[in-house]
Design a protein around this motif. Structure first.
Motif, PDB file in Angstrom:
ATOM      1  N   ALA A   1       0.833  -1.202   0.000  1.00 47.96           N
ATOM      2  CA  ALA A   1       0.000   0.000   0.000  1.00 47.96           C
ATOM      3  C   ALA A   1       0.872   1.257   0.000  1.00 47.96           C
ATOM      4  CB  ALA A   1      -0.935  -0.004   1.209  1.00 47.96           C
ATOM      5  N   ALA A   2       1.949   1.239   0.762  1.00 43.16           N
ATOM      6  CA  ALA A   2       2.856   2.390   0.796  1.00 43.16           C
ATOM      7  C   ALA A   2       3.518   2.600  -0.561  1.00 43.16           C
ATOM      8  CB  ALA A   2       3.917   2.190   1.876  1.00 43.16           C
ATOM      9  N   LEU A   3       3.796   1.509  -1.245  1.00 38.95           N
ATOM     10  CA  LEU A   3       4.477   1.603  -2.543  1.00 38.95           C
ATOM     11  C   LEU A   3       3.569   2.106  -3.653  1.00 38.95           C
ATOM     12  CD1 LEU A   3       6.621  -1.633  -2.295  1.00 38.95           C
ATOM     13  CD2 LEU A   3       7.461   0.730  -2.243  1.00 38.95           C
ATOM     14  N   GLU A   4       2.272   2.177  -3.400  1.00 42.56           N
ATOM     15  CA  GLU A   4       1.350   2.733  -4.398  1.00 42.56           C
ATOM     16  C   GLU A   4       1.687   4.183  -4.720  1.00 42.56           C
ATOM     17  OE1 GLU A   4      -2.744   2.280  -3.277  1.00 42.56           O
ATOM     18  OE2 GLU A   4      -2.487   0.159  -2.851  1.00 42.56           O
ATOM     19  N   THR A   5       2.309   4.874  -3.770  1.00 42.93           N
ATOM     20  CA  THR A   5       2.642   6.290  -3.966  1.00 42.93           C
ATOM     21  C   THR A   5       3.990   6.487  -4.628  1.00 42.93           C
ATOM     22  OG1 THR A   5       3.636   6.493  -1.765  1.00 42.93           O
ATOM     23  CG2 THR A   5       1.264   6.966  -1.966  1.00 42.93           C
ATOM     24  N   GLY A   6       4.749   5.408  -4.824  1.00 45.92           N
ATOM     25  CA  GLY A   6       6.060   5.509  -5.460  1.00 45.92           C
ATOM     26  C   GLY A   6       7.107   4.714  -4.697  1.00 45.92           C
ATOM     27  N   GLU A   7       8.342   4.845  -5.150  1.00 43.48           N
ATOM     28  CA  GLU A   7       9.462   4.114  -4.543  1.00 43.48           C
ATOM     29  C   GLU A   7       9.686   4.525  -3.095  1.00 43.48           C
ATOM     30  OE1 GLU A   7      13.087   4.685  -6.694  1.00 43.48           O
ATOM     31  OE2 GLU A   7      12.481   3.356  -8.319  1.00 43.48           O
ATOM     32  N   HIS A   8      10.143   3.543  -2.314  1.00 42.70           N
ATOM     33  CA  HIS A   8      10.522   3.790  -0.922  1.00 42.70           C
ATOM     34  C   HIS A   8      11.741   2.943  -0.599  1.00 42.70           C
ATOM     35  CE1 HIS A   8       7.012   6.106   0.310  1.00 42.70           C
ATOM     36  NE2 HIS A   8       6.267   5.247  -0.373  1.00 42.70           N
ATOM     37  N   SER A   9      12.528   3.418   0.341  1.00 41.30           N
ATOM     38  CA  SER A   9      13.641   2.615   0.839  1.00 41.30           C
ATOM     39  C   SER A   9      13.077   1.589   1.823  1.00 41.30           C
ATOM     40  CB  SER A   9      14.664   3.501   1.550  1.00 41.30           C
ATOM     41  OG  SER A   9      14.113   4.005   2.753  1.00 41.30           O
ATOM     42  N   ILE A  10      13.878   0.600   2.142  1.00 42.14           N
ATOM     43  CA  ILE A  10      13.440  -0.409   3.101  1.00 42.14           C
ATOM     44  C   ILE A  10      13.185   0.245   4.459  1.00 42.14           C
ATOM     45  CG2 ILE A  10      14.113  -2.509   4.345  1.00 42.14           C
ATOM     46  CD1 ILE A  10      15.499  -3.419   1.766  1.00 42.14           C
TER      47      ILE A  10
ATOM     48  N   GLY B   1      23.929   3.004  -4.352  1.00 38.30           N
ATOM     49  CA  GLY B   1      24.863   3.122  -3.236  1.00 38.30           C
ATOM     50  C   GLY B   1      24.446   2.166  -2.142  1.00 38.30           C
ATOM     51  N   ARG B   2      24.205   2.724  -0.955  1.00 42.32           N
ATOM     52  CA  ARG B   2      23.779   1.894   0.174  1.00 42.32           C
ATOM     53  C   ARG B   2      22.264   1.823   0.293  1.00 42.32           C
ATOM     54  NH1 ARG B   2      26.680   3.411   5.543  1.00 42.32           N
ATOM     55  NH2 ARG B   2      25.453   1.606   6.131  1.00 42.32           N
ATOM     56  N   THR B   3      21.560   2.582  -0.522  1.00 45.72           N
ATOM     57  CA  THR B   3      20.105   2.622  -0.450  1.00 45.72           C
ATOM     58  C   THR B   3      19.490   1.644  -1.445  1.00 45.72           C
ATOM     59  OG1 THR B   3      20.203   4.955   0.152  1.00 45.72           O
ATOM     60  CG2 THR B   3      18.095   4.125  -0.634  1.00 45.72           C
ATOM     61  N   HIS B   4      18.524   0.902  -0.961  1.00 40.48           N
ATOM     62  CA  HIS B   4      17.779  -0.018  -1.819  1.00 40.48           C
ATOM     63  C   HIS B   4      16.399   0.587  -2.029  1.00 40.48           C
ATOM     64  CE1 HIS B   4      20.308  -3.831  -1.173  1.00 40.48           C
ATOM     65  NE2 HIS B   4      21.011  -2.781  -0.788  1.00 40.48           N
ATOM     66  N   ALA B   5      16.123   1.028  -3.239  1.00 39.96           N
ATOM     67  CA  ALA B   5      14.824   1.607  -3.579  1.00 39.96           C
ATOM     68  C   ALA B   5      13.897   0.482  -4.034  1.00 39.96           C
ATOM     69  CB  ALA B   5      14.976   2.659  -4.671  1.00 39.96           C
ATOM     70  N   ILE B   6      12.742   0.415  -3.418  1.00 39.98           N
ATOM     71  CA  ILE B   6      11.763  -0.637  -3.707  1.00 39.98           C
ATOM     72  C   ILE B   6      10.581  -0.007  -4.434  1.00 39.98           C
ATOM     73  CG2 ILE B   6      10.358  -2.489  -2.708  1.00 39.98           C
ATOM     74  CD1 ILE B   6      13.414  -2.686  -2.130  1.00 39.98           C
ATOM     75  N   ARG B   7      10.147  -0.657  -5.514  1.00 43.38           N
ATOM     76  CA  ARG B   7       8.991  -0.144  -6.253  1.00 43.38           C
ATOM     77  C   ARG B   7       8.003  -1.284  -6.496  1.00 43.38           C
ATOM     78  NH1 ARG B   7      12.813  -0.859 -10.025  1.00 43.38           N
ATOM     79  NH2 ARG B   7      12.274  -2.121 -11.834  1.00 43.38           N
ATOM     80  N   LEU B   8       6.758  -0.909  -6.620  1.00 47.37           N
ATOM     81  CA  LEU B   8       5.668  -1.852  -6.841  1.00 47.37           C
ATOM     82  C   LEU B   8       5.713  -2.389  -8.266  1.00 47.37           C
ATOM     83  CD1 LEU B   8       3.001  -3.038  -5.676  1.00 47.37           C
ATOM     84  CD2 LEU B   8       1.849  -1.042  -6.614  1.00 47.37           C
ATOM     85  N   GLU B   9       5.490  -3.681  -8.404  1.00 53.49           N
ATOM     86  CA  GLU B   9       5.341  -4.341  -9.709  1.00 53.49           C
ATOM     87  C   GLU B   9       3.918  -4.917  -9.732  1.00 53.49           C
ATOM     88  OE1 GLU B   9       7.351  -4.444 -12.273  1.00 53.49           O
ATOM     89  OE2 GLU B   9       9.042  -3.443 -11.313  1.00 53.49           O
ATOM     90  N   PRO B  10       2.968  -4.246 -10.356  1.00 55.88           N
ATOM     91  CA  PRO B  10       1.557  -4.615 -10.215  1.00 55.88           C
ATOM     92  C   PRO B  10       1.089  -5.837 -11.017  1.00 55.88           C
ATOM     93  CG  PRO B  10       1.756  -2.701 -11.626  1.00 55.88           C
ATOM     94  CD  PRO B  10       3.137  -3.008 -11.106  1.00 55.88           C
ATOM     95  N   GLU B  11       1.852  -6.317 -11.949  1.00 51.37           N
ATOM     96  CA  GLU B  11       1.394  -7.402 -12.821  1.00 51.37           C
ATOM     97  C   GLU B  11       0.946  -8.650 -12.050  1.00 51.37           C
ATOM     98  OE1 GLU B  11       0.180  -9.581 -16.040  1.00 51.37           O
ATOM     99  OE2 GLU B  11       0.479  -7.432 -15.845  1.00 51.37           O
ATOM    100  N   PRO B  12       1.699  -9.127 -11.063  1.00 51.85           N
ATOM    101  CA  PRO B  12       1.220 -10.306 -10.328  1.00 51.85           C
ATOM    102  C   PRO B  12      -0.106 -10.052  -9.605  1.00 51.85           C
ATOM    103  CG  PRO B  12       3.557  -9.995  -9.950  1.00 51.85           C
ATOM    104  CD  PRO B  12       3.071  -8.768 -10.678  1.00 51.85           C
TER     105      PRO B  12
END
Length: 110
Positions: free
Chosen positions: A25-34, A67-78
């Motif tokens: 749900a948080a990722l619906e607004t865009g990328e977020h770090s862990i 770098g040290r940041t891992h950006a997570i984004r939603l993949e809606p297909e599944p």
């Protein structure tokens, strides 16, 4: 191009956990770090990272390392495929509810 299909059981397993659903749900607004995904859940970075790994295995998120940041984004297909699978049963339940409504109306009339 070969399409890789993630089995629905992985998708439903990932969706079974409320913390993972909150992350999606948080990722619906865009990328977020862990860390950003962990903060509202009062969860450790390590715990959030494990949840993200489950979401990745289900194909629901993708990770980009900067770098040290891992950006997570939603993949809606599944999610679309899971929704299509569930929709197959919508007709069944609609029919059952229509039959129940008719039976209740008939009972009220008597």
């Amino acid at each position: 191009m070969v399409e890789v299909t993630v089995p629905l059981d992985r998708v439903f397993h990932a969706l079974a956990d409320p913390s993972r659903r909150a992350m999606l749900a948080a990722l619906e607004t865009g990328e977020h770090s862990i860390g950003e995904l962990a903060a509202p859940l009062d969860m450790s970075f390590a715990g959030a990272s494990k949840h993200v790994q489950v979401l990745e295995k289900a194909g629901l998120v993708a990770r980009t390392v900067r770098g040290r940041t891992h950006a997570i984004r939603l993949e809606p297909e599944p999610l679309r495929r899971a929704s299509e699978w569930l929709r197959r049963y919508e007709k069944f339940w609609s029919g059952r509810l229509d039959a129940l409504e008719a039976a209740l109306r008939e009972e009220d009339e008597t």
